[in-house]
Design a protein around this motif. Structure first.
Motif, PDB file in Angstrom:
ATOM      1  N   UNK A   1      -3.563   6.958  -2.396  1.00 18.04           N
ATOM      2  CA  UNK A   1      -3.418   5.631  -1.817  1.00 18.04           C
ATOM      3  C   UNK A   1      -3.569   4.618  -2.938  1.00 18.04           C
ATOM      4  N   UNK A   2      -2.641   3.687  -3.010  1.00 16.62           N
ATOM      5  CA  UNK A   2      -2.689   2.687  -4.085  1.00 16.62           C
ATOM      6  C   UNK A   2      -2.304   1.329  -3.524  1.00 16.62           C
TER       7      UNK A   2
ATOM      8  N   UNK B   1       5.231  10.309   2.511  1.00 17.84           N
ATOM      9  CA  UNK B   1       4.999   9.169   1.621  1.00 17.84           C
ATOM     10  C   UNK B   1       5.351   7.927   2.408  1.00 17.84           C
ATOM     11  N   UNK B   2       4.455   6.960   2.396  1.00 14.75           N
ATOM     12  CA  UNK B   2       4.697   5.730   3.129  1.00 14.75           C
ATOM     13  C   UNK B   2       4.347   4.545   2.239  1.00 14.75           C
ATOM     14  N   UNK B   3       5.203   3.524   2.272  1.00 14.51           N
ATOM     15  CA  UNK B   3       4.949   2.273   1.577  1.00 14.51           C
ATOM     16  C   UNK B   3       4.938   1.179   2.632  1.00 14.51           C
ATOM     17  N   UNK B   4       3.859   0.405   2.650  1.00 17.17           N
ATOM     18  CA  UNK B   4       3.700  -0.679   3.610  1.00 17.17           C
ATOM     19  C   UNK B   4       3.716  -1.988   2.828  1.00 17.17           C
ATOM     20  N   UNK B   5       4.608  -2.899   3.203  1.00 17.56           N
ATOM     21  CA  UNK B   5       4.728  -4.198   2.546  1.00 17.56           C
ATOM     22  C   UNK B   5       3.905  -5.207   3.333  1.00 17.56           C
ATOM     23  N   UNK B   6       3.039  -5.940   2.604  1.00 20.67           N
ATOM     24  CA  UNK B   6       2.052  -6.817   3.235  1.00 20.67           C
ATOM     25  C   UNK B   6       2.185  -8.264   2.764  1.00 20.67           C
ATOM     26  N   UNK B   7       1.798  -9.182   3.645  1.00 13.74           N
ATOM     27  CA  UNK B   7       1.799 -10.606   3.325  1.00 13.74           C
ATOM     28  C   UNK B   7       0.717 -11.260   4.183  1.00 13.74           C
TER      29      UNK B   7
ATOM     30  N   UNK C   1       8.960   5.156   5.456  1.00 11.68           N
ATOM     31  CA  UNK C   1       8.330   6.461   5.629  1.00 11.68           C
ATOM     32  C   UNK C   1       9.300   7.531   5.142  1.00 11.68           C
ATOM     33  N   UNK C   2       8.823   8.386   4.237  1.00 13.47           N
ATOM     34  CA  UNK C   2       9.657   9.443   3.665  1.00 13.47           C
ATOM     35  C   UNK C   2       8.946  10.782   3.850  1.00 13.47           C
TER      36      UNK C   2
ATOM     37  N   UNK D   1       0.883  -1.157   0.000  1.00 14.91           N
ATOM     38  CA  UNK D   1       0.000   0.000   0.000  1.00 14.91           C
ATOM     39  C   UNK D   1       0.925   1.213   0.000  1.00 14.91           C
ATOM     40  N   UNK D   2       0.794   2.060  -1.009  1.00 17.68           N
ATOM     41  CA  UNK D   2       1.560   3.306  -1.084  1.00 17.68           C
ATOM     42  C   UNK D   2       0.611   4.445  -0.731  1.00 17.68           C
ATOM     43  N   UNK D   3       1.059   5.328   0.156  1.00 20.04           N
ATOM     44  CA  UNK D   3       0.192   6.393   0.662  1.00 20.04           C
ATOM     45  C   UNK D   3       0.950   7.718   0.691  1.00 20.04           C
ATOM     46  N   UNK D   4       0.308   8.779   0.216  1.00 24.38           N
ATOM     47  CA  UNK D   4       0.802  10.140   0.427  1.00 24.38           C
ATOM     48  C   UNK D   4      -0.247  10.844   1.259  1.00 24.38           C
ATOM     49  N   UNK D   5       0.191  11.466   2.333  1.00 27.42           N
ATOM     50  CA  UNK D   5      -0.767  12.115   3.228  1.00 27.42           C
ATOM     51  C   UNK D   5      -0.172  13.366   3.859  1.00 27.42           C
TER      52      UNK D   5
END
Length: 135
Positions: free
Chosen positions: A124-125, A96-102, A87-88, A56-60
């Motif tokens: 959000x993508x 900008x945050x990218x969360x890696x999921x499994x 988190x950037x 999940x990529x998020x800009x907030x």
């Protein structure tokens, strides 16, 4: 059918630039295309089932009151799915945050939809793939 929509100036300006570059005959045609794309993405999300891996990529806007805490709460509620996150700080206000999921696809979709629904989330993508797919 006619509808009315309120948009910030910056969003409408960007949209107008895109529809001009893509050669749309009107804003209405660009909006129809955007809505079709949104519906298609929503339907794709409805088919996320079984074991999945993804992001999940998020800009907030981190200055939005309570948003950072709400994002952290969601991530804690789904911590069993989260393998990593990055988190950037983009600028003074935006992150900008990218969360890696499994894990279970339906739970991954729930997490992504909870994030998408938060006020202050600008982008959000969700991207997933079945973990057993041949790549």
């Amino acid at each position: 059918m006619r509808i009315g929509v309120s948009l910030p100036d910056t969003l409408l300006s960007k949209f107008d630039e895109i529809i001009e570059k893509r050669g749309y005959s009107s804003r209405s045609e660009g909006i129809r295309d955007a809505i079709r794309s949104y519906i298609s993405y929503y339907e794709w999300m409805g088919d996320i089932k079984g074991h999945r891996v993804g992001t999940v990529a998020v800009i907030y806007d981190h200055t939005k009151r309570g948003l950072s805490n709400a994002l952290a709460d969601i991530q804690h509620n789904y911590s069993h799915l989260i393998k990593s996150s990055v988190h950037i700080h983009l600028d003074h206000d935006n992150c900008f945050e990218v969360v890696v999921l499994d894990g279970d696809g339906e739970e991954i979709k729930e997490l992504a939809e909870a994030i998408m629904a938060l006020k202050g989330v600008k982008f959000s993508k969700l991207t997933t793939v079945a973990s057993n797919e041949k790549i």
